[in-house]
Design an enzyme around this catalytic site. Structure first.
Site, short mmCIF file in Angstrom:
data_model
loop_
_atom_site.label_atom_id
_atom_site.label_comp_id
_atom_site.label_asym_id
_atom_site.label_seq_id
_atom_site.Cartn_x
_atom_site.Cartn_y
_atom_site.Cartn_z
N ASN A 86 2.91 3.77 -1.97
CA ASN A 86 3.38 2.55 -1.32
C ASN A 86 2.43 1.36 -1.50
OD1 ASN A 86 4.70 0.96 1.08
ND2 ASN A 86 2.56 1.24 1.69
N TYR A 151 4.63 -10.50 -10.07
CA TYR A 151 5.02 -9.45 -9.11
C TYR A 151 6.31 -8.76 -9.57
CZ TYR A 151 6.37 -7.36 -4.61
OH TYR A 151 6.75 -6.49 -3.62
N LYS A 155 6.98 -4.78 -10.44
CA LYS A 155 7.93 -3.93 -9.72
C LYS A 155 9.01 -3.36 -10.64
CE LYS A 155 5.92 -3.87 -5.80
NZ LYS A 155 5.44 -2.59 -5.21
N1 NAP Z 1 7.57 -6.53 2.61
C1 NAP Z 1 8.51 -6.72 1.69
O1 NAP Z 1 9.39 -7.60 1.82
C2 NAP Z 1 8.55 -5.87 0.45
C3 NAP Z 1 9.64 -6.02 -0.42
C4 NAP Z 1 9.70 -5.26 -1.58
C5 NAP Z 1 8.70 -4.35 -1.86
N2 NAP Z 1 7.63 -4.21 -1.00
C6 NAP Z 1 6.58 -3.26 -1.39
O2 NAP Z 1 6.36 -2.33 -0.34
C7 NAP Z 1 5.00 -1.92 -0.34
C8 NAP Z 1 4.41 -2.14 1.05
O3 NAP Z 1 4.59 -3.50 1.39
P1 NAP Z 1 4.26 -4.09 2.83
O4 NAP Z 1 5.19 -5.22 3.03
O5 NAP Z 1 4.18 -3.00 3.83
O6 NAP Z 1 2.80 -4.69 2.54
P2 NAP Z 1 1.54 -4.94 3.51
O7 NAP Z 1 1.97 -5.03 4.93
O8 NAP Z 1 0.80 -6.06 2.88
O9 NAP Z 1 0.70 -3.58 3.32
C9 NAP Z 1 0.18 -3.25 2.07
C10 NAP Z 1 -0.53 -1.93 2.16
O10 NAP Z 1 -1.06 -1.63 0.85
C11 NAP Z 1 -2.43 -1.34 0.98
N3 NAP Z 1 -3.14 -1.75 -0.25
C12 NAP Z 1 -3.10 -2.94 -0.87
N4 NAP Z 1 -3.86 -2.91 -1.99
C13 NAP Z 1 -4.38 -1.66 -2.06
C14 NAP Z 1 -5.23 -1.00 -2.98
N5 NAP Z 1 -5.74 -1.62 -4.06
N6 NAP Z 1 -5.55 0.29 -2.75
C15 NAP Z 1 -5.07 0.93 -1.66
N7 NAP Z 1 -4.26 0.38 -0.76
C16 NAP Z 1 -3.93 -0.91 -0.95
C17 NAP Z 1 -2.90 -2.07 2.23
O11 NAP Z 1 -3.99 -1.38 2.79
P3 NAP Z 1 -5.38 -2.07 3.23
O12 NAP Z 1 -5.20 -3.56 3.21
O13 NAP Z 1 -5.66 -1.49 4.57
O14 NAP Z 1 -6.31 -1.60 2.17
C18 NAP Z 1 -1.67 -1.94 3.12
O15 NAP Z 1 -1.69 -0.71 3.82
C19 NAP Z 1 4.30 -2.74 -1.43
O16 NAP Z 1 4.23 -1.98 -2.61
C20 NAP Z 1 5.23 -3.92 -1.61
O17 NAP Z 1 5.15 -4.50 -2.89
C21 NAP Z 1 7.54 -4.95 0.15
#
Ligand code: NAP
Length: 243
Positions: A86, A151, A155
């Site tokens: 994730n 981005y 993806k």
């Molecule tokens: N939110 C949306 O609208 C959305 C839409 C489409 C896809 N996504 C995808 O869903 C996933 C989660 O998104 P989210 O919205 O929950 O994001 P978020 O709230 O920003 O959380 C991101 C998570 O990834 C971790 N992370 C980031 N870089 C990292 C690295 N280099 N190594 C290890 N951990 C890392 C962060 O952990 P720490 O900061 O604690 O290290 C955090 O737990 C992502 O892949 C994102 O692209 C999200």
């Protein structure tokens, strides 16, 4: 209610947002869950808040660290049934303004980080000839998005990691799927203006933005036995935004 009791799961980027909601959903279904984040204290705090077995420090861009952590979790718990790759980052930049550093960090986190995680998971699951992996794609990976070329490219790659890995690992009893969230309210999208949120809500047939739990529930389904004949799919969780 999905039953994951007796299953051992690992969620990368489980400290907040979709990752943390996924940890909670898997714990609720009875799984033993290990979560990771870049900062050890934050990971431990999230683990104890969500009822996870452990919160460990891991930067997914570090292939050796991913491999050794996944091996360690499988060794400690005797197996690894579920991996949710994730961890991901998103930063916008218009064409002409894209810095090389943004390309490097986005691709090394979203693409290489997912690959490292899927590869390590496959190694750990291969011995038992069973397992379920979910990776985090995005609607922009399929449909594109102005200002998000880097981005979106990352993806698109993630969705294809799921399809290729599914083809390669199916005979080993390992299923690999992707979820493609729409606009989900987490830290990642916190910078969206109220206008942009209202525009996205207006375009969404279900009339709201997504919640982290919406995505977590889809992931929990995909890793469960209820999805035992589903692999190589990219499941949209977007309220119909792309229709
Ligand atoms: N939110 C949306 O609208 C959305 C839409 C489409 C896809 N996504 C995808 O869903 C996933 C989660 O998104 P989210 O919205 O929950 O994001 P978020 O709230 O920003 O959380 C991101 C998570 O990834 C971790 N992370 C980031 N870089 C990292 C690295 N280099 N190594 C290890 N951990 C890392 C962060 O952990 P720490 O900061 O604690 O290290 C955090 O737990 C992502 O892949 C994102 O692209 C999200």
């Amino acid at each position: 209610m999905t039953d994951l009791s007796g299953r051992v799961a690992l969620v990368t980027g489980g400290t907040r947002g979709i990752g943390l909601a996924t940890v909670r959903a898997l714990v609720e279904a009875g799984a033993t869950v290990v979560l990771t984040g870049r900062d050890e204290a934050r990971a431990k705090e999230a683990a104890s808040a969500a009822g996870a077995a452990a919160g460990l420090a891991l930067d997914v861009t570090d292939a050796k660290a991913v491999s050794s952590l996944v091996r360690g979790v499988a060794k400690e718990h005797g197996k690894l049934d579920v991996v949710v790759a994730n961890a991901g980052i998103m930063e916008d930049a218009l064409l002409g303004m894209i810095r090389e550093e943004l390309v490097d960090t986005t691709l090394s986190t979203n693409v290489a980080g997912t690959l490292h995680t899927v590869q390590a998971a496959a190694r750990a699951m291969m011995r038992k000839k069973t397992g379920a992996i979910v990776v985090l794609a995005s609607i922009v990976g399929e449909y594109g998005s102005a200002g998000q070329t880097v981005y979106a490219a990352s993806k698109a790659a993630v969705a294809n990691i799921a399809k290729s890995a599914a083809k390669e690992l199916g005979r080993s009893g390992i299923r690999v799927n992707a979820v493609a969230p729409g606009v989900i309210e987490t830290d990642l999208t916190a910078g969206l203006s109220e206008d942009a949120k209202a525009e996205n809500t207006g375009k969404t047939p279900l009339g709201r933005l997504g919640r982290a739990e919406d995505v977590a529930n889809a992931i929990r389904f995909l890793v469960s036995d209820e999805a035992s004949f589903i692999t190589g799919q990219v499941l949209g969780v977007d309220g119909g935004l792309v229709l």
